[in-house]
Structure formats: C-alpha cells, structure tokens
Design an enzyme around this catalytic site. Structure first.
Site, mmCIF file in Angstrom:
data_model
loop_
_atom_site.group_PDB
_atom_site.id
_atom_site.type_symbol
_atom_site.label_atom_id
_atom_site.label_comp_id
_atom_site.label_asym_id
_atom_site.label_seq_id
_atom_site.Cartn_x
_atom_site.Cartn_y
_atom_site.Cartn_z
ATOM 1 N N TYR A 1 9.751 5.394 -1.831
ATOM 2 C CA TYR A 1 10.938 6.234 -1.986
ATOM 3 C C TYR A 1 10.851 7.082 -3.241
ATOM 4 O O TYR A 1 9.977 6.872 -4.091
ATOM 5 C CB TYR A 1 12.206 5.370 -1.997
ATOM 6 N N ARG B 1 4.226 12.164 -6.859
ATOM 7 C CA ARG B 1 4.223 10.699 -6.921
ATOM 8 C C ARG B 1 4.407 10.090 -5.532
ATOM 9 O O ARG B 1 3.783 9.085 -5.198
ATOM 10 C CB ARG B 1 5.314 10.197 -7.882
ATOM 11 N N ARG C 1 6.741 -6.181 15.352
ATOM 12 C CA ARG C 1 6.537 -6.900 14.091
ATOM 13 C C ARG C 1 5.218 -7.663 14.090
ATOM 14 O O ARG C 1 4.948 -8.453 14.994
ATOM 15 C CB ARG C 1 7.701 -7.879 13.846
ATOM 16 N N LYS D 1 5.829 3.181 -6.039
ATOM 17 C CA LYS D 1 7.297 3.165 -5.905
ATOM 18 C C LYS D 1 7.684 2.689 -4.505
ATOM 19 O O LYS D 1 8.067 3.491 -3.643
ATOM 20 C CB LYS D 1 7.859 4.555 -6.228
#
Ligand code: PLP
Length: 288
Positions: free
Chosen positions: A33, A52, A102, A150
């Site tokens: 994010y 970034r 998953r 991040k």
C-alpha cells in the site's frame, strides 16, 4: 461517510465497494500500500510514492501493471470527487496479489492484482505544536525482518500503538535486539543531539524507507543542517535536545516525551519547527 472510492477501475460509493473473500490481501496480507498526503488539494511527493510502490511489488513478485499516469489520474479524480474539508487529507491505495483459491503456495503467475483507493479527511498543516507534542513509549520490535517493504501486514504495529494509547502515550518507537530504535509504528524516528546533529537510523531491512524521510533529508541539506544516518539508542534519545517523527500522515511532528522522560521544553523544538515549516513550504511548491 459518503465517499466515492476507487476499486479495480471503477469509481463507486464506498458502501458499494466489495472485494472477494478469496483476495490474497485479505487472507495472507499479500498486499502492499501507499498513503499520499494531500495539501491544497494537491498531491505531496507523489512520484516517490509510486516508485516505492513499484519496488514493494517487485520484492513480492506481484504483477506490476501499474501505470504512473493512470494512478496519478486516479488520485486526482478521488480528490475531485471527494471534497476535503480543509483541502487536505490522505489518499490510501492498496494493491493485492489478487483473487485466487486459498493456498500457501502461489501457483498461478498470472493472478490479476486488486487495486483500490480511498480518501481520508485529515488536518495536516494547520496544527499548533506550541504547547504540545507526542508522548512516546519504546517497545520491542517483533515484526518480520522485511520492514523495508510496505506490506499491509501491520497487526503488531496497530496492537502496540493501541497498547501505548491505553497507557497514556501517543505512539510507540520500536527497538531492535541491540537496543537501537528502528522507527515508530507508522513513522520514521529522529533525534537531535547536543551538537545539533539530526540523527535517524540508516536504511536497511529494519525500517521503511519513508518518503517523507527522503524529502526531509533533502530539506535538511538545503537548510545546511547536519544529518547523520546511523542507529541510535533509547538512552541517546532520552538525552536528546529534540526528537520528532515523519510520515505522510503527520508530515513532521515533535516528540516531547520518551518513556516518561521529558525531551526539550515540552513543545516543538526550534530545529524541528524549521524543518516542519520548510518541508511544508517546499512540498507545496513541488506538489502536483
Ligand atoms: N515507517 C512505517 C512503519 C510506516 O508505516 C510509515 C508510514 O506509514 C513510515 C515509516 C513513514 O513513511 P512515509 O513517510 O512514506 O509515510
């Protein structure tokens, strides 16, 4: 709230924005994010945030179908569609690996990332630190060893910030096993020593390379202030003349107390004040 948010190419009401329960960001924190500050309805340090973001995606091998121009357009559109009360606030953007059955094993290389973004109201520039500042407690840093990426894996940071708050502090600074301060829960940490050197930990896997940090160091250079990028201990922090934090969501904010020890005069110190004012001035000039 009645915001218009962005989800996978569409601008929709926030209550209509829905994402699959199989999104890997939701199941594994397999997502990254960025948070960009908005001042005068313009974006602060935007190119560096996108740089970034690209790096975070690369480190996690998430498909990068990010296009700078379209992200810029999306951020601008969100500002236009949502009126910030003080013409300032934040834009949060998240990119997850995507939606897939998953499995710990990431089998499919062609998963399409999910991208969403939303605005958050926040007063950034017009804050009076003449009689105030942050109270910090130090806590062990038990996050994973890739703090330079991040990711949305933020559980420890939110739990420890909440614990700090319950104990009467504003935030926590996280210390490594050798007693050095890495950073704050969601900000970079600085002290100013008796010789007016600004000290902040050098970049490594132990801390996030803050975008505000990057610009701030340039600003400090312009002001001919001395900066030393090196680890510092809690003891050094407690003895410091001034201390402060930096992040897109606080810009620069003074720290006036660490582990119940007073720092400076209980308000913003002169060097921190000059840095904050100059950072805001230069950032406004360069905003887009
Ligand atoms: N360190 C951590 C752990 C953060 O979460 C953040 C921002 O969220 C920062 C530092 C400051 O980074 P930036 O200046 O890019 O907001």
């Amino acid at each position: 709230m009645n915001r218009i948010v962005f989800l996978n190419g569409k601008y929709i009401q926030e209550h209509e924005a829905k994402i699959s329960i199989f999104d890997r960001g939701l199941l594994f924190s397999d997502s990254v994010y960025e948070v960009t500050a908005v001042i005068d309805n313009k974006l602060i340090d935007f190119p560096s945030h996108i740089e970034r973001l690209k790096n975070s995606l690369k480190e996690l091998n998430i498909i990068n179908n990010i296009n700078y121009e379209s992200l810029l357009k999306m951020h601008k559109e969100l500002i236009k569609k949502n009126n910030f009360s003080y013409e300032e606030g934040l834009i949060y953007m998240q990119v997850s690996r995507g939606t897939i059955e998953r499995d710990f094993l990431i089998k499919d290389k062609d998963i399409k990332p999910n991208i969403f973004a939303f605005t958050q109201e926040k007063k950034l520039t017009n804050i009076n630190f003449k009689n105030s500042g942050l109270k910090i407690i130090t806590k062990p840093d038990i996050r994973w060893q890739r703090k330079d990426i991040k990711t949305t894996q933020l559980l420890y940071a939110t739990l420890i910030k909440t614990e700090a708050f319950k104990m009467g502090f504003d935030d926590a600074w996280l210390i490594d096993n050798d007693g050095f301060i890495n950073e704050g829960t969601s900000n970079n940490a600085y002290i100013i020593d008796n010789n007016n050197n600004i000290i902040t930990r050098d970049l490594s896997n132990k801390l996030l390379p803050g975008i505000t940090r990057k610009t701030l160091l340039e600003v400090a250079n312009k002001l001919k202030l001395s900066i030393i990028e090196k680890p510092f201990t809690v003891k050094e922090a407690i003895k410091s003349n001034e201390a402060f934090i930096s992040s897109a969501s606080t810009l620069i904010a003074p720290v006036i107390n660490i582990d119940n020890q007073k720092i400076g005069q209980g308000n913003i110190g002169p060097i921190t004040e000059i840095l904050r004012e100059t950072y805001i001035k230069i950032s406004k000039n360069n905003s887009i």
